[in-house]
Design a protein around this motif. Structure first.
Motif, short mmCIF file in Angstrom:
data_model
loop_
_atom_site.label_atom_id
_atom_site.label_comp_id
_atom_site.label_asym_id
_atom_site.label_seq_id
_atom_site.Cartn_x
_atom_site.Cartn_y
_atom_site.Cartn_z
N ALA A 80 0.83 -1.20 0.00
CA ALA A 80 0.00 0.00 0.00
C ALA A 80 0.87 1.25 0.00
N ALA A 81 1.92 1.26 0.80
CA ALA A 81 2.80 2.42 0.86
C ALA A 81 3.43 2.68 -0.51
N CYS A 82 3.92 1.64 -1.16
CA CYS A 82 4.53 1.80 -2.49
C CYS A 82 3.51 2.26 -3.52
N ARG A 83 2.30 1.70 -3.48
CA ARG A 83 1.23 2.10 -4.41
C ARG A 83 0.85 3.56 -4.20
N GLU A 84 0.63 3.94 -2.95
CA GLU A 84 0.23 5.32 -2.66
C GLU A 84 1.30 6.32 -3.10
N ILE A 85 2.55 6.00 -2.91
CA ILE A 85 3.64 6.91 -3.30
C ILE A 85 3.72 7.00 -4.82
N ARG A 86 3.50 5.89 -5.51
CA ARG A 86 3.47 5.92 -6.98
C ARG A 86 2.32 6.81 -7.46
N GLU A 87 1.13 6.67 -6.84
CA GLU A 87 -0.03 7.46 -7.23
C GLU A 87 0.13 8.94 -6.89
N GLU A 88 0.65 9.24 -5.72
CA GLU A 88 0.71 10.63 -5.24
C GLU A 88 1.94 11.40 -5.72
N LEU A 89 3.09 10.70 -5.80
CA LEU A 89 4.34 11.40 -6.11
C LEU A 89 5.05 10.87 -7.35
N GLY A 90 4.54 9.80 -7.93
CA GLY A 90 5.16 9.25 -9.13
C GLY A 90 6.48 8.54 -8.88
N LEU A 91 6.78 8.20 -7.64
CA LEU A 91 8.02 7.50 -7.31
C LEU A 91 7.76 6.00 -7.27
N ASP A 92 8.70 5.23 -7.80
CA ASP A 92 8.61 3.77 -7.74
C ASP A 92 9.50 3.28 -6.60
#
Length: 170
Positions: A80-92
């Motif tokens: 969830a943390a990785c998904r949310e960061i990808r969605e919010e900040l575009g970071l993988d």
């Protein structure tokens, strides 16, 4: 609980909501448990700074927040943390990039429904403070703040104020 006007099972108005944890209908016996929702928050650091987002939506629109969000069914906290960061900040990010910090209970009032959450905090050190908003509908802007200059009154959620105050203030 003010958001229920009728029992969802029999439409009775004879119900109670003791301790804001379970809805009990006196007529049909229907019980609804208002359980804790799980959420994640990431503390990004660079040198002596912490990254805050400025919320673009309620609750706490305009207040400082940390990137993150609710954990979806069948998803680990790290996923969830990785998904949310990808969605919010575009970071993988990968789960191995995350360092567990702590947990803290929180109150999340959304459309007059009082959700109780258990926020799981992770930290991730970044090699640069060059980062952009990917979810402009959710985030007004990003703010890097030196640890010694963090103003807890600008932070919207109780759990984030607590964790930042206890773990990151110098």
């Amino acid at each position: 609980m003010s958001f229920f006007k009728f029992c969802p099972s029999c439409a009775s108005t004879h119900f109670s909501f003791p301790d804001n944890r379970r809805f009990l209908c006196a007529d049909c016996g229907f019980t609804y448990y208002h359980n804790i929702a799980a959420a994640v928050a990431l503390v990004f650091t660079f040198e002596d700074k912490v990254l805050f987002t400025v919320r673009n939506v309620d609750p706490d629109k305009g207040k400082w927040d940390l990137p993150g969000g609710f954990i979806d069914p069948n998803e680990t906290a790290e996923e969830a943390a990785c998904r949310e960061i990808r969605e919010e900040l575009g970071l993988d990010l990968q789960p191995s990039d995350l360092k567990y910090v702590t947990t803290s209970p929180n109150n999340y009032l959304y459309k007059n429904v009082p959700y109780r959450t258990m926020d799981i905090f992770y930290e991730c050190a970044l090699p640069s403070d060059a980062i952009n908003v990917a979810a402009e509908d959710e985030i007004q802007e990003l703010v890097w703040v030196k640890r010694s200059e963090i103003d807890l009154d600008k932070i919207g959620f109780v759990s984030i104020r607590k964790v930042i105050g206890e773990q990151y203030l110098k």
